[in-house]
Scaffold this active site. Structure first.
Site, PDB file in Angstrom:
ATOM      1  N   ASN A   1      -5.556   1.553  -0.045  1.00 27.27           N
ATOM      2  CA  ASN A   1      -5.515   0.827  -1.440  1.00 27.27           C
ATOM      3  C   ASN A   1      -5.752  -0.686  -1.215  1.00 27.27           C
ATOM      4  OD1 ASN A   1      -4.599   2.843  -3.379  1.00 27.27           O
ATOM      5  ND2 ASN A   1      -3.307   3.270  -1.926  1.00 27.27           N
ATOM      6  N   ASP A   2      -5.184  -1.176  -0.165  1.00 25.63           N
ATOM      7  CA  ASP A   2      -5.600  -2.696   0.273  1.00 25.63           C
ATOM      8  C   ASP A   2      -6.960  -2.779   0.497  1.00 25.63           C
ATOM      9  OD1 ASP A   2      -3.217  -4.028   0.300  1.00 25.63           O
ATOM     10  OD2 ASP A   2      -2.390  -2.998   2.313  1.00 25.63           O
ATOM     11  N   VAL A   3      -7.615  -2.131   1.069  1.00 23.76           N
ATOM     12  CA  VAL A   3      -8.979  -2.338   1.388  1.00 23.76           C
ATOM     13  C   VAL A   3      -9.754  -2.123   0.020  1.00 23.76           C
ATOM     14  CG1 VAL A   3     -11.041  -1.394   2.629  1.00 23.76           C
ATOM     15  CG2 VAL A   3      -8.889  -1.759   3.725  1.00 23.76           C
TER      16      VAL A   3
ATOM     17  N   ASP B   1       0.815  -1.053  -0.060  1.00 24.45           N
ATOM     18  CA  ASP B   1       0.021  -0.117   0.074  1.00 24.45           C
ATOM     19  C   ASP B   1       1.122   1.186   0.086  1.00 24.45           C
ATOM     20  OD1 ASP B   1      -1.860   1.986   0.450  1.00 24.45           O
ATOM     21  OD2 ASP B   1      -3.173   0.431   1.439  1.00 24.45           O
TER      22      ASP B   1
ATOM     23  N   GLY C   1      -9.513  -4.941  -2.499  1.00 25.00           N
ATOM     24  CA  GLY C   1     -10.267  -6.077  -2.003  1.00 25.00           C
ATOM     25  C   GLY C   1     -11.746  -5.596  -2.717  1.00 25.00           C
TER      26      GLY C   1
END
Length: 409
Positions: A177-179, A150, A182
């Protein structure tokens, strides 16, 4: 910290009435991006089976510091199978499990699943209905073999530049960005499942951190196109879209306040006795106020510095103006709106801790998606999954005894 009150939730409905009931997802994921995708699908009713390495499970379980909450946050509504895939028996179990699935998700380094013989091109030969989702650092292109985090993509795509002071790039305070990566993976999977209804075939879905971050900063890219001026980092606030859009210091705290329409500007001036600002020809329109903030903003700051924060908050709330106190994440456990609206779900963590965690930020038919399964212990569902795959009780016990499938712990 208080638990949320009883409230009707979709989880209280029969399991087969949930939107993704009957969809099986096999998750080969860790940390945040992949597990977020599985969390969304699981909350929507899919049977999400988290495949973890035996004997100790997902390394995310043991993260410390800022990573200590990752596993607890992103792994509810999943079943756990901890498997030694380096053994022929373990690989056979993995292949049986995939054969039973509608969706496979993975966020290993590029090429890792192919090396195991579990890449999309290999699996689709015998399972053409499989929707295979790879969550990566970069989509197909010159960067697609690079490792990413991220933080890496926030630096590359300009989000860190926009967040920190000039010359001091700063990552956002959450794993945005990770969330979101996903989330976009889940959207792609839902679209692929919908298309499979008509074609009978699955497909490869990919979601990536870098492209997600580029999407996030797209507004600033277009700002440059429209104005011809590069966007300045947010701490400078030199190019705000509105005249009042700031955190203000009060006598005993801080409050964010925004005035974003002409109607709100009149209300703002009337409520606080700023008739001279309302009459100022330099401040007649929002565009003029945004470009002439130096004319009035120091005065407003001086006035608000004399107010107690609670009094100022009550004043702007009564006027219907957008505002917010400056909260800390741990304070949300006691937020009245989240508690009364079903926005915090009860969960029991693998170590027995009982707490609450944020629900998905959606309602379906006026109801919130709830908790069916707590974040699992390592291989908590190993035996039942083996039996579903056709392994008898004796065979399952033998696989557990030999460590091919981890014993629950």
């Amino acid at each position: 910290m208080t638990a949320p009150p009883a409230r009707e939730m979709i989880a209280a409905m029969p399991a087969n009435d949930l939107p993704l009931a009957g969809v099986r997802v096999v998750e080969f994921c860790h940390v945040i991006m992949g597990p977020t995708c599985g969390l969304i699908l699981g909350d929507l009713g899919a049977d999400v089976i988290k495949v973890e390495p035996a004997p100790n499970g997902d390394n995310t379980r043991r993260m410390v510091g800022s990573g200590a909450g990752f596993f607890a946050t992103y792994n509810r509504n999943k079943r756990s199978l901890a498997l030694d895939m380096k053994t022929p028996e373990g690989m056979e179990i993995a292949k049986r499990l995939i054969a039973s699935a509608d969706v496979l998700t993975e966020n290993f380094r590029p090429g890792a699943m192919d090396a195991l013989g579990l890449g999309y091109e290999e699996l689709k030969k015998s399972h053409e209905r499989l929707v295979y989702c790879s969550l990566k650092g970069f989509l197909s292109g010159p960067y697609d073999k690079r490792a990413a985090l991220d933080e890496v993509v926030q630096m590359m795509a300009g989000l860190a530049y926009m967040t920190g002071p000039l010359g001091q790039p700063l990552r956002a305070g959450a794993s945005v960005n990770d969330v979101m990566g996903g989330m976009f993976a889940a959207i792609g999977i839902l679209a692929a499942l919908r298309e499979r209804d008509s074609t009978g075939k699955g497909q490869l879905v990919q979601s990536a951190l870098y492209e997600n971050c580029a999407f996030l900063v797209g507004q600033h890219m277009m700002q440059y196109v429209v104005t011809g001026t590069p966007a300045a980092p947010m701490p400078q606030r030199l190019q705000a879209a509105w005249g009042i859009y700031n955190v203000f210091d009060c006598a005993d705290g801080q409050l964010f306040l925004a005035v974003v329409t002409e109607t709100q500007w009149k209300i703002f001036c009337d409520e606080f006795g700023f008739a001279h600002l309302l009459a100022d020809e330099r401040l007649k329109t929002n565009a003029m106020r945004a470009n002439n903030r130096d004319v009035f903003l120091p005065y407003v700051r001086e006035q608000f510095a004399q107010w107690k924060r609670d009094d100022l908050e009550a004043k702007v709330a009564a006027a219907g103006l957008p505002y917010a106190p400056i909260a800390k994440p741990h304070e949300l456990f006691d937020d009245p709106h989240l508690n009364e609206s079903g926005g915090l779900l009860p969960v029991t963590l693998p170590d027995g801790t009982e707490t609450v965690t944020p629900a998905l930020p959606i309602e379906l038919g006026g109801r919130r998606l709830g908790t069916r399964l707590n974040p699992p212990k390592i291989s908590e569902h190993g035996r039942e999954i083996l039996e579903e795959l056709g392994y008898g009780a004796d065979a399952s016990s033998d696989l557990i005894a030999r460590g091919i499938v981890a014993e629950m712990k």
